[in-house]
Design a protein around this motif. Structure first.
Motif, mmCIF file in Angstrom:
data_model
loop_
_atom_site.group_PDB
_atom_site.id
_atom_site.type_symbol
_atom_site.label_atom_id
_atom_site.label_comp_id
_atom_site.label_asym_id
_atom_site.label_seq_id
_atom_site.Cartn_x
_atom_site.Cartn_y
_atom_site.Cartn_z
ATOM 1 N N TRP A 100 0.956 -1.102 0.017
ATOM 2 C CA TRP A 100 0.044 0.096 -0.088
ATOM 3 C C TRP A 100 1.053 1.155 -0.134
ATOM 4 N N MET A 101 1.915 1.105 0.706
ATOM 5 C CA MET A 101 2.803 2.307 0.674
ATOM 6 C C MET A 101 3.476 2.576 -0.769
ATOM 7 N N LYS A 102 3.839 1.254 -1.500
ATOM 8 C CA LYS A 102 4.555 1.332 -2.689
ATOM 9 C C LYS A 102 3.301 1.925 -3.850
ATOM 10 N N ASP A 103 2.266 1.524 -3.536
ATOM 11 C CA ASP A 103 1.292 2.024 -4.470
ATOM 12 C C ASP A 103 0.754 3.501 -4.207
ATOM 13 N N ALA A 104 1.052 4.152 -3.272
ATOM 14 C CA ALA A 104 0.247 5.378 -2.791
ATOM 15 C C ALA A 104 0.998 6.450 -3.478
ATOM 16 N N LYS A 105 2.325 6.815 -3.663
ATOM 17 C CA LYS A 105 2.937 7.714 -4.373
ATOM 18 C C LYS A 105 3.035 9.101 -3.926
ATOM 19 N N PHE A 106 1.868 9.739 -3.348
ATOM 20 C CA PHE A 106 1.966 11.097 -3.120
ATOM 21 C C PHE A 106 1.041 11.112 -1.657
ATOM 22 N N GLY A 107 1.822 11.918 -1.008
ATOM 23 C CA GLY A 107 1.288 12.303 0.497
ATOM 24 C C GLY A 107 1.277 13.846 0.913
ATOM 25 N N ILE A 108 0.720 14.205 1.935
ATOM 26 C CA ILE A 108 0.652 15.635 2.344
ATOM 27 C C ILE A 108 1.228 15.645 3.691
ATOM 28 N N PHE A 109 2.134 16.565 3.920
ATOM 29 C CA PHE A 109 3.137 16.701 5.037
ATOM 30 C C PHE A 109 2.409 18.165 5.754
ATOM 31 N N ILE A 110 2.247 18.377 7.015
ATOM 32 C CA ILE A 110 1.353 19.555 7.540
ATOM 33 C C ILE A 110 2.432 20.058 8.626
ATOM 34 N N HIS A 111 3.018 21.015 8.697
ATOM 35 C CA HIS A 111 3.701 21.923 9.463
ATOM 36 C C HIS A 111 3.076 23.040 9.820
#
Length: 504
Positions: A49-60
């Protein structure tokens, strides 16, 4: 009868032991628990599932956002009265006060009377709406979200049993982290947590003429010591480790991300301990989890025992192990600031493609304002990326790298904070991804002339047909021993990187 029963028992035993137990959720496979040894941890595998995800959001987001200028390391810089290091360039400015020190003194008052602790109650977040935030992330095409749980400042955005300096007791009186975690899970995205606490021990300039030197605030500014000292084993055992465990135990993050300083020698006794504890917590809830670290100065985690992360940098080649770039929409900031310099959606889409072509994924940061609103320019950038992904997502989600990552004149710089050295892509820069039986040749910059891709010649590949995602017209092409030539369609109106879907 006895022989038949014995054969039955043997078959039953083989059925139970011949393969791991498969859970219905997320393809989880029940494993033996991990031990605190590299031999055991080498059995870890990054989940699909991590290998498929590809794009995430980081929040500072947090009290750092209150100052609205010089905010990345504002809690540190506001006490930098006699020199500092530019973390973007590495330039040392000895003897010069940081502009944040002067800014704070003028705007808020002397750092002895009004320190960082006094900024925390000003983090009001009155317009924070987690449902709207996560809906925006989904529209942007993100598959996972990692909010900062605690930064170098030592302030926890969650309800902590180990520090009074947390969002439920000082500041908004609200478990910010839980609100985000619940909404991320509710809307079906993957939830992660980031910890930056390791650097807290040497983050603040402790001086008698600042409030950082006051022993009554040592639980925020760290116990008194000379700056640069090795992290004490007492602080590690009584502060860092319990708080790290608390994030795991209370919030069940599927991804656990760590900033630099974890790779310092003082943390070595906790490297295997942390990985085993976190991976076993996943086993207990039938979930394959992901530990992400930087390995910045010290090889803290051997290859194959975790997931490697590059800050503001990309790989210059296909990496065997799946990896991640973390960067910000802001070229010069992670937290919101009034002098935020944004990256364009065009830049970020091209970076995403480049990263995926080299077996990686992109974690893209936003910096909300102190009141809880996400600035309109950041929203627009996310929505523009989302529009591109709706058309071209098949070349990204679930895709893998191909035999080569691509071709073109623009070289990628790698190493910590290396993106500042990168040059803009050109029309001659292409990247390749593969999904199922389809190959994707992606022009990083929208072409203005007919396209030539040297690697896709008849010696390397036999092309049956080509389509342009988002365009209904026919794509004319010609393949020779030296190159693939694609005629530029005159009526294609596409934004950002163009994706050619190739049937082999």
């Amino acid at each position: 009868m006895k022989q038949t029963l014995s054969i039955f028992c043997l078959c039953l035993l083989m059925a139970c032991t011949s393969k791991p137990k498969q859970s219905e959720k997320d393809g989880f496979q029940q494993k033996e628990k991990f031990e605190e040894s590299w031999e055991s941890l080498q059995n870890y595998e990054i989940p699909q599932w991590m290998k498929d995800a590809k794009f995430g959001i980081f929040i500072h987001w947090g009290p750092n956002s209150v100052a609205e200028l010089h905010t990345d390391w504002y809690p540190r810089w506001m006490y930098s009265d006699k020199g500092h290091i530019n973390i973007q360039t590495g330039e040392i400015k000895a003897g010069e006060p940081h502009v944040a020190y002067l800014y704070h003194k003028e705007k808020f008052g002397d750092q002895k009377e009004f320190g960082y602790k006094d900024l925390i109650p000003m983090w009001t977040m009155e317009n924070f709406n987690p449902e709207e935030w996560v809906s925006l992330f989904k529209e942007a095409g993100a598959q996972y979200v990692i909010p900062v749980a605690e930064h170098h400042d030592g302030y926890a955005l969650y309800e902590s049993s180990y520090t009074r300096w947390n969002s439920t007791r000082i500041g908004p009186n609200y478990d910010v982290f839980k609100a985000l975690a619940d909404e991320i899970k509710k809307q079906g995205l993957i939830f992660g947590a980031s910890s930056h606490l390791a650097f807290n021990y040497n983050y603040y300039n402790q001086q008698d003429y600042f409030d950082t030197g006051d022993p009554q605030y040592a639980d925020l500014y760290a116990p008194p010591h000379e700056i640069g000292d090795s992290v004490s084993q007492e602080w590690l055992a009584d502060v860092w480790w319990p708080r790290t465990k608390e994030i795991i135990d209370k919030y069940d993050p599927d991804i656990l991300w760590f900033d630099f300083y974890l790779d310092r020698p003082e943390f070595v006794p906790y490297h295997k301990k942390l990985a085993a504890y976190y991976y076993n917590s996943g086993i207990e809830r039938n979930k394959d989890v992901v530990l992400q670290t930087k390995n910045f100065n010290f090889e803290s985690y051997p290859e194959g025992t975790h997931m490697f992360d590059l800050e503001r940098s990309k790989s210059d080649k296909i990496r065997k192990e799946y990896w991640q770039t973390d960067t910000s929409i802001g070229k010069n900031s992670w937290y919101y600031s009034k002098n935020w310099i944004p990256k364009s959606a065009q830049e970020l889409v091209a970076d995403l493609v480049d990263i995926v072509s080299k077996n990686g994924c992109l974690l893209l940061n936003i910096g909300p304002k102190k009141d809880g609103t996400i600035p309109e320019d950041q929203k627009k950038t996310l929505l523009d990326i989302g529009k591109w992904l709706k058309v071209n997502g098949e070349s990204i989600y679930g895709a893998t790298h191909w035999e080569v990552f691509g071709e073109g004149p623009t070289k990628t710089n790698t190493g910590h904070l290396a993106e500042i050295k990168d040059k803009s892509y050109t029309e001659q820069d292409f990247r390749f991804t593969k999904n199922g039986d389809n190959l994707y040749a992606i022009a990083l910059v929208p072409p203005t002339n007919d396209i030539e891709i040297k690697y896709l010649n008849t010696s390397n590949i036999n092309i049956k047909s080509i389509a342009l995602l988002g365009y209904d017209g026919k794509i004319e092409f010609e393949q020779s021993a030296g190159k693939l030539s694609i005629k530029l369609p005159s009526d294609a109106e596409l934004d950002y990187s163009w994706v050619f879907k190739i049937k082999i």
